[in-house]
Write an enzyme that holds these catalytic residues in place. Structure first.
Site, PDB file in Angstrom:
ATOM      1  CB  ALA A   1      -3.735   7.309   4.349  1.00 58.56           C
TER       2      ALA A   1
ATOM      3  NE  ARG B   1      -3.822   4.705  -4.951  1.00 56.12           N
ATOM      4  CZ  ARG B   1      -3.493   5.537  -3.998  1.00 56.12           C
ATOM      5  NH1 ARG B   1      -3.423   5.296  -2.630  1.00 56.12           N
ATOM      6  NH2 ARG B   1      -3.616   6.910  -4.290  1.00 56.12           N
TER       7      ARG B   1
ATOM      8  NE  ARG C   1      12.604   7.315  -1.785  1.00 59.77           N
ATOM      9  CZ  ARG C   1      11.411   7.958  -2.051  1.00 59.77           C
ATOM     10  NH1 ARG C   1      11.449   9.330  -1.719  1.00 59.77           N
ATOM     11  NH2 ARG C   1      10.449   7.389  -2.530  1.00 59.77           N
TER      12      ARG C   1
ATOM     13  CB  SER D   1       2.591  16.651  -5.738  1.00 54.22           C
ATOM     14  OG  SER D   1       2.266  15.485  -5.152  1.00 54.22           O
TER      15      SER D   1
ATOM     16  CG  HIS E   1      -1.520  11.262  -4.555  1.00 54.92           C
ATOM     17  ND1 HIS E   1      -2.439  12.143  -4.424  1.00 54.92           N
ATOM     18  CD2 HIS E   1      -1.363  10.195  -3.613  1.00 54.92           C
ATOM     19  CE1 HIS E   1      -2.852  11.720  -3.131  1.00 54.92           C
ATOM     20  NE2 HIS E   1      -2.592  10.434  -2.942  1.00 54.92           N
TER      21      HIS E   1
ATOM     22  N   GLY F   1      10.129  11.259  -4.875  1.00 52.88           N
ATOM     23  CA  GLY F   1      11.400  10.409  -5.074  1.00 52.88           C
ATOM     24  C   GLY F   1      12.630  11.142  -4.544  1.00 52.88           C
TER      25      GLY F   1
ATOM     26  NE  ARG G   1      -0.134   6.454  -2.306  1.00 50.62           N
ATOM     27  CZ  ARG G   1       0.200   5.253  -1.797  1.00 50.62           C
ATOM     28  NH1 ARG G   1       1.086   4.463  -2.023  1.00 50.62           N
ATOM     29  NH2 ARG G   1      -0.706   4.879  -0.935  1.00 50.62           N
TER      30      ARG G   1
ATOM     31  CE  LYS H   1       1.103  15.866  -1.370  1.00 48.15           C
ATOM     32  NZ  LYS H   1       0.240  14.977  -1.914  1.00 48.15           N
TER      33      LYS H   1
ATOM     34  CE1 TYR I   1      -2.958   3.108   0.690  1.00 43.12           C
ATOM     35  CE2 TYR I   1      -2.061   3.380   2.585  1.00 43.12           C
ATOM     36  CZ  TYR I   1      -2.694   3.765   1.753  1.00 43.12           C
ATOM     37  OH  TYR I   1      -3.524   4.954   1.809  1.00 43.12           O
TER      38      TYR I   1
ATOM     39  CG  ASP J   1       5.244  15.227  -3.406  1.00 41.03           C
ATOM     40  OD1 ASP J   1       5.313  15.110  -4.645  1.00 41.03           O
ATOM     41  OD2 ASP J   1       4.364  15.183  -2.593  1.00 41.03           O
TER      42      ASP J   1
HETATM   43  C1  HOC Z   1      -7.314   4.457  -1.780  1.00 41.99           C
HETATM   44  C2  HOC Z   1      -7.139   6.101  -2.181  1.00 41.99           C
HETATM   45  O1  HOC Z   1      -3.255   9.759  -0.215  1.00 41.99           O
HETATM   46  C3  HOC Z   1      -3.325   7.566  -0.570  1.00 41.99           C
HETATM   47  C4  HOC Z   1      -3.662   8.563   0.383  1.00 41.99           C
HETATM   48  C5  HOC Z   1      -5.245   8.419   0.539  1.00 41.99           C
HETATM   49  C6  HOC Z   1      -5.703   8.557  -0.650  1.00 41.99           C
HETATM   50  C7  HOC Z   1      -7.230   8.141  -0.659  1.00 41.99           C
HETATM   51  C8  HOC Z   1      -7.458   6.607  -0.850  1.00 41.99           C
HETATM   52  O2  HOC Z   1      -3.128   6.558  -0.519  1.00 41.99           O
HETATM   53  O3  HOC Z   1      -2.422   7.873  -1.591  1.00 41.99           O
END
Ligand code: HOC
Length: 356
Positions: A80, A165, A287, A250, A252, A285, A255, A228, A25, A283
């Site tokens: 999260a 995902r 490191r 960003s 994310h 990568g 994701r 963001k 996750y 944001d």
């Molecule tokens: C499954 C998505 O930012 C993340 C967090 C929460 C986003 C909502 C949930 O998992 O990228």
């Protein structure tokens, strides 16, 4: 067991410790995870053009972010459910960031409430906002963040739908019932069972937001708003026109929409378009201290780290997060010395070039 030497070693160690579904996750991205990989590769594709015969006997990393002093230009990104990594979760991150003199950004989807986190340390923190379909809930969250002393709202705008995902689908990922959706449980708790988190986001996050929604948000809060999830100069200019105080470049962490541009590639056009009318952060990568230096050279005022602090949290809780922050601070100072940049204000685009 020895203390990890760098952020990659923290990830390896965390991978051994965490349940596979939790590791996936956090580590995973959308689709083929092209953007996850390219975020890191894009920083690696930049080379320094260092200067010599510069007095670097003392390198100064202290600066401000939206007027708040920080020891070096870094924030923790909103992630999260920090308690998936460690029982102390967001409280440990609150203590470690305050001790390191950097800003914590607390997720709407945190496993500790914003009031609990505000009580954990005297550090500066931002509240990351996912606007909920129910505007009353969104307004209540903002009022609570203001009352709890949060310094800014960080509005995430790249989740009108959840990314594809596949690791979570393969694992039938579930948040254990012992972990709360602490900020939202007064209104609508997270359901139970497989992929409940995905279903919650799909059903509750407001997918109808437009630039006009910023006017409503600004009308109900005195806090500065940071947007963001911006990846183009066009949207950065619109953000400025709509009165934001900051922009986080960003994707994310790869994701959401796979194959979007890496943040290191998006940053220069955004910094050039904004021209100082809002603060620009990045944001994805980051490191190494060298990555921070590259980001500053491309126009960022500060960087955010996400996964690395989760790995550190999983390995050794607050001490791990504190170590990662200290490591990045030291690594940035070393990079500045070796590149001939004793002051943050010295760092400009002339210090980097792109090989690719
Ligand atoms: C499954 C998505 O930012 C993340 C967090 C929460 C986003 C909502 C949930 O998992 O990228």
């Amino acid at each position: 067991m020895s203390i990890p030497l760098n952020l990659r070693e923290y990830e390896q160690r965390a991978r051994e410790l965490l349940p596979q579904a939790t590791y996936d996750y956090y580590a995973g991205g959308a689709g083929d995870e092209i953007t996850v990989r390219e975020n890191e590769q894009a920083w690696a594709g930049l080379r320094f053009r260092p200067r010599v015969f510069v007095d670097v006997s003392s390198c100064e990393t202290a600066t401000t972010i939206l007027g708040q002093p920080v020891a070096f230009p870094l924030l923790t990104a909103p992630c999260a459910f920090n308690q998936l990594a460690h029982p102390d979760g967001e409280l440990a991150v609150a203590r470690a960031t305050a001790a390191a003199g950097v800003i914590q950004t607390l997720s709407t989807m945190a496993s500790r409430s914003l009031e609990e986190v505000a009580g954990a340390s005297a550090g500066t923190r931002w509240f990351q906002l996912y606007c909920q379909r129910d505007r009353g809930v969104t307004k209540a969250l903002i009022e609570r963040a203001e009352a709890a002393g949060f310094a800014a709202l960080c509005l995430t705008v790249d989740v009108p739908a959840t990314g594809n995902r596949e690791r979570d689908f393969r694992n039938n990922f579930q948040v254990p019932p012992s972990i709360r959706l602490a900020n939202l449980e007064p209104y609508l708790p997270l359901g139970s069972g497989e992929l409940a988190l995905h279903h919650y986001a799909r059903d509750q996050f407001d997918a109808s937001l437009t630039w006009e929604s910023l006017a409503w948000l600004r009308s109900i809060t005195r806090l500065p708003i940071v947007v963001k999830g911006v990846l183009t100069a066009e949207d950065a200019l619109l953000a400025v026109q709509h009165g934001v105080a900051g922009i986080v470049v960003s994707n994310h962490g790869g994701r959401q929409l796979d194959s979007v541009v890496s943040t290191a590639d998006a940053l220069p056009e955004i910094a050039a378009a904004v021209q100082g009318q809002a603060e620009v952060y990045v944001d994805g990568g980051i490191r190494r201290g060298t990555d921070i230096l590259k980001a500053l050279a491309l126009g960022a005022r500060a960087v955010l780290i996400g996964r690395p602090y989760l790995w550190a949290l999983a390995v050794s809780g607050e001490a791990g997060v504190a170590h990662v922050l200290q490591h990045l601070h030291d690594d940035l100072k070393l990079a500045m010395a070796l590149a001939g940049c004793p002051k943050l204000s010295d760092i400009g685009s002339g210090f980097v070039c792109r090989l690719r």
